[in-house]
Write an enzyme that holds these catalytic residues in place. Structure first.
Site, PDB file in Angstrom:
ATOM      1  N   HIS A  86       0.823  -1.217   0.000  1.00  0.00           N
ATOM      2  CA  HIS A  86       0.000   0.000   0.000  1.00  0.00           C
ATOM      3  C   HIS A  86       0.859   1.270   0.000  1.00  0.00           C
ATOM      4  CE1 HIS A  86       0.010  -0.005   4.580  1.00  0.00           C
ATOM      5  NE2 HIS A  86      -0.106   1.299   4.409  1.00  0.00           N
ATOM      6  N   ASP A 222       1.213  -7.642   2.342  1.00  0.00           N
ATOM      7  CA  ASP A 222       1.297  -6.212   2.065  1.00  0.00           C
ATOM      8  C   ASP A 222       2.763  -5.752   1.931  1.00  0.00           C
ATOM      9  OD1 ASP A 222       0.855  -3.535   1.790  1.00  0.00           O
ATOM     10  OD2 ASP A 222      -0.459  -3.335   3.529  1.00  0.00           O
ATOM     11  N   SER A 650       3.784   2.356   8.428  1.00  0.00           N
ATOM     12  CA  SER A 650       3.532   1.421   7.345  1.00  0.00           C
ATOM     13  C   SER A 650       4.840   1.174   6.617  1.00  0.00           C
ATOM     14  CB  SER A 650       2.518   2.013   6.363  1.00  0.00           C
ATOM     15  OG  SER A 650       1.256   2.009   6.947  1.00  0.00           O
TER      16      SER A 650
END
Ligand code: ASP
Length: 730
Positions: A86, A222, A650
């Site tokens: 992402h 991810d 992230s």
């Protein structure tokens, strides 16, 4: 509250106070000496100096601020970096088309030559951080207004940063912490040639989609893979064919030993923003106005975008990145609201404030909360106006902000013509328009406008509303849909052919037409009413809140000497530590800390937009062919830990006690999302993709073993950490 008296003593010596509360806290790397023994007691086998050092290599030299808002980690001596899918999403989407659908099918460069450049993408390393509080505060005498304080700060900071980078290619910045009670100098090195190396198919990288986002149990692979390139001197360079893979100071060894429940672990990265010390007045705004309004507006636009994305591949690709941005925060706020309500955060804050008031009596901090209360009465309506504007103009229909980009050309055409710069501006806008139309669908945009307009109008204070909207009542008898349809039908900005025709011959007549365009005039009305009517008042009011918070924060730190306070996240490098563990987020509910490929098969739904998987994954699972990456006949996928993370973390590495990479952080459970305002050690868990699953996908599913071969894989859970420190010569 403290883990040990020694730790308490050490912490009280630090300039920045840090709060030790179970696993709460995002620690400044320069202050790790104070918590080293605690981390070692929990299972860390390396030293604070192995994590952050200035004179020799340390783990910090493998940590990268990826683009503006994510983290990545170096995993090979050839500048290979890992981050989240992402986080790489924008780059992957940029290279995708219906013919080369990398979002759907994934992408793997066969060799260096196949790696794809990404304009504007950067990778930034921290060279050093230094406490400069005393120097800064010496230049900020008491009694300055906030504006004067900012000016004085800019001057002092300018001197400090210039001195820090003299004779080098580094950049430096001085950042405030704890609402301007402390300051740090941060020296960085930014690489400007970062290329896409690989991304798994979307059905792995985004497995579970929105349904699983912010959720546990989780099965998302991810991750994506990039490489930093440098000039032949190994220094940052703009993209050039002669650039070579960057040789890093440190790259993380990758552990093949996996993780067990209770293992010590840590996340090292760039958490974006937390608001741990908000007052009850602010929490009341967030819970009763801000979050509910933003949730309502995003729900309305997502209903339209989600449906459009299902209707064609073209629209799916066009809206993929935008949808992700909108839905991620939307779902987070829903979780945050619920968490803050369940933790009774507002009541807790009020209790803390009552205690503060009694302690502050007779001190210089006595008036801080009263001042903040008053400041918030003024601030709340302005914050609401800002949130409405941002959600409508920046997150809602794209037409308004696209047309605003033409303001310089339309209003400054005379000047541009006389200075001979008109054509350059037109060319620039044509480039921007090409990029815009690639991902624009007029019908979808118009429907978003129609869905958001009634919410906007019913919430906006008439004094702040754009006057152009009065047309709805004057010319359209209050019919908002008819009004919007008229704007979209008449504007040239909704029709790329018509717009390019005008831009190809930008005569005064053509530009006059643009000036009168209904979308342009509407957009200008929105911007003008916000920029002139709201923003100046908001700026003054924010300054008042900021000054109040500075005194309140100082008051907290002074009046509660037994407690320590970690500084809120502000996109600077931080370390959080804890252990691999599950949770019991609510009554009768218990989360295991690990998920496996078997769980992907349980969720698998052929043909589904979120839960389909590549055939190759099904086959490998059926054959139990996990290569060297499985564990006791199963393939681990994700795990949770009690680490205090937020957006910006992230892509951060999850590192074991030996300094080896064990996973990539990518999310929190839904029951954790209030942790930006209140952290609950019993509930808050970060989610990471197990590094063995990452390697399995790269090698076995996607056939890119050459990338795994670049990494240093370790099998040494019981041996001594092989941490090699090399001197850094500058
Ligand atoms: N998934 C999150 C993000 O998108 C990471 C987090 O907030 O924990 O930023």
């Amino acid at each position: 509250m403290f883990r040990s008296p020694r730790l308490a003593a050490l912490l009280s010596c630090t300039t920045l106070s840090l709060m030790v509360l179970a696993t709460e806290g995002m620690w400044l790397p320069t202050l790790l000496g104070g918590i080293e023994s605690d981390m070692q007691t929990m299972g860390m086998r390396i030293s604070a100096d192995d994590i952050y050092a200035v004179n020799h290599t340390s783990i910090k030299d493998a940590i990268v601020l990826f683009g503006g808002g994510c983290t990545a980690e170096v995993v090979s001596k050839n500048g290979l970096i890992l981050t989240n899918h992402h986080c790489g999403f924008g780059a992957i989407q940029d290279h995708s088309s219906v013919e080369h659908d990398y979002l759907k099918d994934g992408f793997w460069a066969a060799d260096y030559a196949g790696e794809l450049r990404n304009n504007g993408l950067t990778a930034t390393f921290i060279i050093r951080m230094e406490d400069v509080t005393e120097r800064v505060l010496a230049g900020l005498p008491n009694g300055l207004t906030e504006v004067q304080r900012r000016e004085a700060f800019a001057k002092v900071a300018d001197g400090i940063t210039k001195e820090a980078v003299e004779g080098s290619h580094y950049t430096a910045v001085v950042r405030p912490f704890n609402y301007g009670n402390s300051y740090y100098l941060i020296v960085t090195e930014t690489f400007r040639d970062v290329r896409l190396v690989g991304a798994p198919p979307g059905s792995i990288g985004n497995f579970g989609g929105d349904t699983d986002n912010w959720m546990w149990p989780r099965h998302t692979g991810d991750f994506s893979v990039f490489r930093i390139y440098a000039g032949v001197d190994n220094k940052p360079s703009d993209f050039a064919l002669t650039n070579v893979p960057f040789t890093p100071r440190h790259s993380l060894p990758v552990s093949m030993d996996g993780v067990k429940e209770g293992d010590f672990d840590m996340v090292f990265g760039f958490p974006g923003s937390t608001q741990r010390y908000l007052t009850s007045y602010a929490v009341e705004y967030v819970t009763t106005v801000g979050d509910p309004l933003k949730i309502q507006m995003r729900r309305a636009s997502l209903a339209i975008i989600d449906q459009a994305m299902l209707s064609s591949d073209r629209k799916r690709i066009q809206y993929a990145d935008k949808q992700k941005g909108i839905s991620n925060a939307y779902k987070k706020w829903i979780g945050e609201l619920r968490g803050l309500t369940e933790l009774h955060t507002l009541d807790r804050k009020r209790e803390q404030e009552a205690d503060y008031r009694s302690k502050a009596k007779g001190t210089v901090y006595e008036g801080a909360l009263d001042e903040l209360k008053l400041a918030y009465t003024e601030y709340v309506p302005l914050a609401k106006a800002r949130d409405l504007f941002t959600e409508f103009v920046y997150v809602g229909p794209e037409l308004l902000r696209f047309t605003d980009a033409f303001k310089g050309l339309i209003t400054g055409q005379e000047d541009l013509r006389t200075t001979g710069k008109l054509q350059a501006e037109v060319d620039h806008l044509k480039g921007a328009a090409r990029g815009f139309y690639k991902d624009y669908d007029k019908t979808v945009d118009e429907r978003i406008f129609k869905a958001l307009l009634p919410i906007y109008r019913s919430n906006v204070d008439p004094a702040n509303a754009p006057p152009a909207l009065q047309d709805i009542d004057i010319r359209f008898k209050g019919n908002m849909d008819a009004y919007v349809a008229d704007v979209y039908a008449r504007s040239v900005f909704t029709d790329s052919t018509a717009l390019f025709k005008l831009l190809n011959a930008p005569s005064p007549k053509a530009l006059k037409k643009l000036a009168k365009d209904p979308a342009f005039t509407l957009s200008q009305s929105f911007y003008k009413s916000f920029l002139e009517g709201v923003r100046p008042k908001l700026a003054t009011s924010s300054d008042r809140v900021e000054a109040g918070m500075r005194t309140y924060m100082k008051g907290l730190m002074t009046l509660y000497p037994g407690k320590t306070f970690w500084p809120d996240a502000n996109s600077t490098l931080r370390l959080t530590y804890g252990k691999v563990e599950g949770s019991t987020p609510r009554d009768g509910m218990s989360y295991e800390p690990f998920t496996y490929l078997d769980g992907i098969m349980e969720k698998y739904r052929a043909g589904d937009a979120e839960f389909d998987v590549p055939k190759r994954l099904l086959d490998l699972h059926a054959a139990k062919d996990f290569g060297d990456y499985g564990e006791a006949g199963r393939m681990p996928v994700c795990f949770t830990s009690s680490l205090h993370t937020t957006g910006g973390n992230s892509g951060s590495p999850v590192i074991n006690g030996r300094g080896e990479l064990i996973g990539i952080n990518f999310d929190r459970s839904w029951e954790s999302t209030m942790s930006d305002i209140q952290f609950d050690p019993a509930k808050c868990r970060n989610i990471a993709v197990d590094i063995r699953y990452v390697l399995f996908v790269i090698d076995k599913v996607c056939g890119a073993k050459h990338l795994v071969d670049e990494m240093v894989l370790t099998h040494q859970a019981t041996g001594e950490p092989a941490f090699i420190k090399l001197p850094i010569h500058r």
